[in-house]
Motif scaffolding. Structure first.
Motif, short mmCIF file in Angstrom:
data_model
loop_
_atom_site.label_atom_id
_atom_site.label_comp_id
_atom_site.label_asym_id
_atom_site.label_seq_id
_atom_site.Cartn_x
_atom_site.Cartn_y
_atom_site.Cartn_z
N UNK A 191 47.45 -4.47 46.58
CA UNK A 191 48.14 -5.72 46.91
C UNK A 191 49.61 -5.54 47.25
N UNK A 192 50.14 -6.59 47.91
CA UNK A 192 51.57 -6.76 48.15
C UNK A 192 51.88 -8.21 47.80
N UNK A 193 52.81 -8.40 46.87
CA UNK A 193 53.27 -9.74 46.49
C UNK A 193 54.66 -9.98 47.07
N UNK A 194 54.85 -11.15 47.68
CA UNK A 194 56.14 -11.49 48.29
C UNK A 194 56.54 -12.87 47.79
N UNK A 195 57.71 -12.96 47.18
CA UNK A 195 58.22 -14.28 46.78
C UNK A 195 58.62 -15.03 48.04
N UNK A 196 58.22 -16.29 48.11
CA UNK A 196 58.53 -17.08 49.30
C UNK A 196 60.03 -17.22 49.52
N UNK B 233 46.09 -10.36 61.37
CA UNK B 233 44.84 -10.48 62.13
C UNK B 233 44.89 -9.66 63.42
N UNK B 234 46.07 -9.52 64.00
CA UNK B 234 46.19 -8.91 65.32
C UNK B 234 46.63 -7.46 65.33
N UNK B 235 47.16 -6.97 64.22
CA UNK B 235 47.59 -5.57 64.17
C UNK B 235 46.35 -4.67 64.11
N UNK B 236 46.42 -3.54 64.82
CA UNK B 236 45.29 -2.61 64.86
C UNK B 236 45.75 -1.25 64.32
N UNK B 237 45.41 -0.97 63.07
CA UNK B 237 45.83 0.32 62.48
C UNK B 237 45.11 1.49 63.14
N UNK C 162 46.65 1.56 57.27
CA UNK C 162 46.00 0.32 56.83
C UNK C 162 46.86 -0.86 57.24
N UNK C 163 46.30 -2.04 57.16
CA UNK C 163 47.07 -3.23 57.45
C UNK C 163 48.16 -3.42 56.40
N UNK C 164 47.91 -2.94 55.18
CA UNK C 164 48.96 -2.97 54.16
C UNK C 164 50.15 -2.14 54.60
N UNK C 165 49.91 -0.97 55.20
CA UNK C 165 51.00 -0.12 55.70
C UNK C 165 51.83 -0.89 56.74
N UNK C 166 51.14 -1.60 57.64
CA UNK C 166 51.84 -2.36 58.67
C UNK C 166 52.64 -3.51 58.06
N UNK D 199 53.94 -3.64 55.03
CA UNK D 199 55.11 -3.06 54.35
C UNK D 199 56.19 -2.67 55.36
N UNK D 200 55.79 -2.09 56.47
CA UNK D 200 56.77 -1.74 57.52
C UNK D 200 57.43 -3.01 58.06
N UNK D 201 56.64 -4.05 58.30
CA UNK D 201 57.14 -5.35 58.77
C UNK D 201 58.18 -5.90 57.79
N UNK D 202 57.87 -5.86 56.50
CA UNK D 202 58.78 -6.37 55.47
C UNK D 202 60.04 -5.50 55.36
N UNK D 203 59.86 -4.19 55.37
CA UNK D 203 61.01 -3.28 55.28
C UNK D 203 61.98 -3.47 56.45
N UNK D 204 61.44 -3.63 57.66
CA UNK D 204 62.29 -3.82 58.84
C UNK D 204 63.14 -5.08 58.73
N UNK D 205 62.63 -6.08 58.02
CA UNK D 205 63.34 -7.35 57.87
C UNK D 205 64.08 -7.43 56.53
N UNK D 206 64.09 -6.32 55.80
CA UNK D 206 64.74 -6.22 54.49
C UNK D 206 64.26 -7.33 53.54
N UNK D 207 62.95 -7.51 53.51
CA UNK D 207 62.33 -8.50 52.62
C UNK D 207 61.79 -7.76 51.41
#
Length: 111
Positions: free
Chosen positions: A56-61, A77-81, A86-90, A92-100
């Motif tokens: 899992x990945x938990x993100x506070x709103x 839904x649209x990312x293709x690993x 894995x989609x989890x990897x994508x 996490x990268x998405x969140x890291x890039x936005x410093x979330x």
């Protein structure tokens, strides 16, 4: 989780399902009001030890910087690993890039 019987304001969407002789796998995104949770769930078919794994990945709103549940769901839904990703990897990268900030881990339920 039953999508039809959720508390008011909660959302739950399964967006990937795979099954083979060893296990059932699915990915889901949940909105618990104050937190969004990504889950890669595994239900082993033949295990005598574990009934379920949740990667899992938990993100506070409050940390999402105006990114919505629907936007994250559409992205997942649209990312293709590629093989080995894995989609989890994508996510996490998405969140890291936005410093979330987020919390990740693996939860298991013993039989």
């Amino acid at each position: 989780m039953d999508k039809t019987n959720l508390p008011q304001g909660w959302k739950y969407e399964v967006f990937d399902k795979i099954e083979n002789p060893i296990a059932k796998y699915y990915s889901a995104l949940s909105d618990y009001g104050n937190m969004i949770k990504f889950s890669d769930i595994t239900h082993p078919k033949t295990s005598n030890i574990f009934a379920e794994f949740d990667d899992y990945v938990n993100i506070k709103k409050e940390d999402l910087k105006e990114i919505t549940f629907e936007q994250i769901l559409l992205y997942l839904k649209n990312v293709v690993p590629k093989e080995g990703q894995s989609k989890k990897d994508f996510l996490i990268k998405f969140l890291d890039q936005r410093q979330i900030q987020y919390d990740e881990g693996l939860w298991d339920e013993a039989i």
